[in-house]
Design an enzyme around this catalytic site. Structure first.
Site, mmCIF file in Angstrom:
data_model
loop_
_atom_site.group_PDB
_atom_site.id
_atom_site.type_symbol
_atom_site.label_atom_id
_atom_site.label_comp_id
_atom_site.label_asym_id
_atom_site.label_seq_id
_atom_site.Cartn_x
_atom_site.Cartn_y
_atom_site.Cartn_z
ATOM 1 N N SER A 28 0.836 -1.204 0.000
ATOM 2 C CA SER A 28 0.000 0.000 0.000
ATOM 3 C C SER A 28 0.877 1.263 0.000
ATOM 4 C CB SER A 28 -0.944 -0.048 1.208
ATOM 5 O OG SER A 28 -1.934 0.932 1.143
ATOM 6 N N ASP B 33 -9.436 -4.891 -5.166
ATOM 7 C CA ASP B 33 -8.879 -3.968 -4.168
ATOM 8 C C ASP B 33 -9.791 -2.747 -4.066
ATOM 9 O OD1 ASP B 33 -7.333 -2.002 -2.757
ATOM 10 O OD2 ASP B 33 -5.515 -3.078 -3.302
ATOM 11 N N HIS C 262 -7.723 -5.506 -0.441
ATOM 12 C CA HIS C 262 -6.501 -4.722 -0.249
ATOM 13 C C HIS C 262 -5.471 -5.408 0.650
ATOM 14 C CE1 HIS C 262 -4.101 -1.107 -0.446
ATOM 15 N NE2 HIS C 262 -4.114 -0.956 0.855
#
Length: 375
Positions: free
Chosen positions: A220, A319, A355
């Site tokens: 991320s 995601d 995610h």
């Protein structure tokens, strides 16, 4: 160009002014009924100003968290900057509040060979875990893990990935940037987190020795930190000694695009309409200028081509935090400027990894082995 420039500057000024003054809005609303104007003209001007500023106030509330909690605190550094950093880094959203990170027995880490300690990163210290597999590996290899937003290094899906890596014979160094976890509480920005990543990488080289292969795994926002850190080291040293590969899990191409994506999909209809109008007028100029002002650009599409080692990108189709399209843009932009040692792997929506949960993939260990063996 001149006309476009002053429009952007004016909008940025209104945006910053609106966000910085959100704490005064309720007071001003209470006083509004008592406000006396000397003439109908002044009353009209005030009305026009209120209409212009209303969506800006709403955006300020949405983005900078100008709620009662924020108003009760005395943040360090720039008040607006700290609101923005909290909105981005979300370091106080802890999965298990109050847990002692130094007591590693409270986490489901599949090894007893674990050390909890601090690294010096001036000014302050970086909290860290160094984990080693209980069974010897066929070769000496280690991962530096750089997490994304929210919480600390003990978050459950992060621990899940550590266990996958330990099972594959990797040693793992996981850190919390200053401002996160048990690290020194500072007002973080792009430079501070990049510094902490490089401090951890230098410590790791000294710890494992020159015969150990190092891989950097970032997730991320951590992908933006890793890309900047490794590119900076290449610029300063001509390379990344011992770093054999970079794994980017759920990356974006640059934080401006991710910022626009995140703010454009808010459920606040007023803010969404105002932001849509602003972005339609200015494109990415407004958020780009704001993120540059507060030193949080994370331009991975600029940094990644400078990195010499092979790169593997992992992204889930479903995601819901960083769209896979941004990862695709990062991959394609790197290829377009000549970086050939980069590969892209996506995980089908049907798996539901979103995610955080790529670590649950049954195919991930084989992908790791293939990438690390090849490089």
């Amino acid at each position: 160009d001149i006309m476009g420039g002053w429009r952007v500057n004016l909008l940025l000024l209104l945006f910053v002014f609106g966000a910085a003054t959100t704490e005064d809005i309720e007071v001003e609303k209470n006083k509004e009924d008592e406000r006396q104007f000397s003439s109908p003209i002044s009353a009209g001007l005030y009305s026009v100003f209120s209409l212009v500023m209303f969506p800006i106030y709403e955006i300020g509330h949405l983005m900078f968290g100008a709620q009662e909690k924020a108003l009760e605190e005395e943040p360090s550094g720039s008040r607006l900057g700290d609101f923005l950093r909290e909105f981005i880094f979300q370091q106080d959203e802890v999965e298990r509040p109050g847990i002692d990170l130094s007591d590693t027995s409270q986490f489901d880490i599949n090894t007893k060979n674990i050390q909890s300690f601090f690294l010096s990163s001036i000014p302050g210290d970086v909290g860290a875990w160094f984990m080693e597999p209980e069974e010897a590996s066929d070769r000496d290899k280690v991962v530096l893990y750089l997490h994304g937003v929210k919480g600390n290094r003990g978050r459950s899906y992060r621990v899940g990935l550590y266990n996958v890596l330990l099972q594959e014979g990797f040693k793992v160094l996981a850190i919390d940037y200053r401002g996160f976890g048990d690290s020194t509480d500072i007002s973080e920005d792009e430079d501070t987190v990049v510094q902490d990543a490089l401090v951890a990488l230098d410590w790791l080289r000294n710890k494992v020795g020159e015969n150990c292969d190092i891989y950097v795994w970032a997730h991320s926002l951590g992908t933006g930190i890793a890309s900047h850190a490794l590119a900076k080291e290449v610029i300063q040293k001509g390379g990344n000694p011992q770093v054999k590969g970079l794994i980017l899990e759920a990356p974006f191409n640059n934080f401006t695009d991710e910022f626009i994506e995140k703010t454009s999909n808010t459920s606040n209809s007023v803010a969404k309409a105002a932001l849509s109008a602003l972005y339609a007028l200015t494109g990415d100029s407004l958020p780009q200028a704001m993120l540059k002002l507060f030193n949080m650009e994370f331009n991975s599409d600029i940094f990644l081509p400078k990195i010499l080692c092979p790169v593997m990108i992992l992204h889930a189709e479903d995601d819901d935090k960083i769209p896979i399209e941004l990862a695709q843009k990062l991959y394609e932009s790197a290829r377009a400027v000549g970086k050939k040692n980069i590969e892209f792997h996506f995980f089908a929506e049907q798996h539901g990894y979103k995610h955080h949960d790529i670590y649950q993939s049954e195919n991930l260990p084989a992908m790791i082995r293939q990438f690390t063996t090849k490089v």
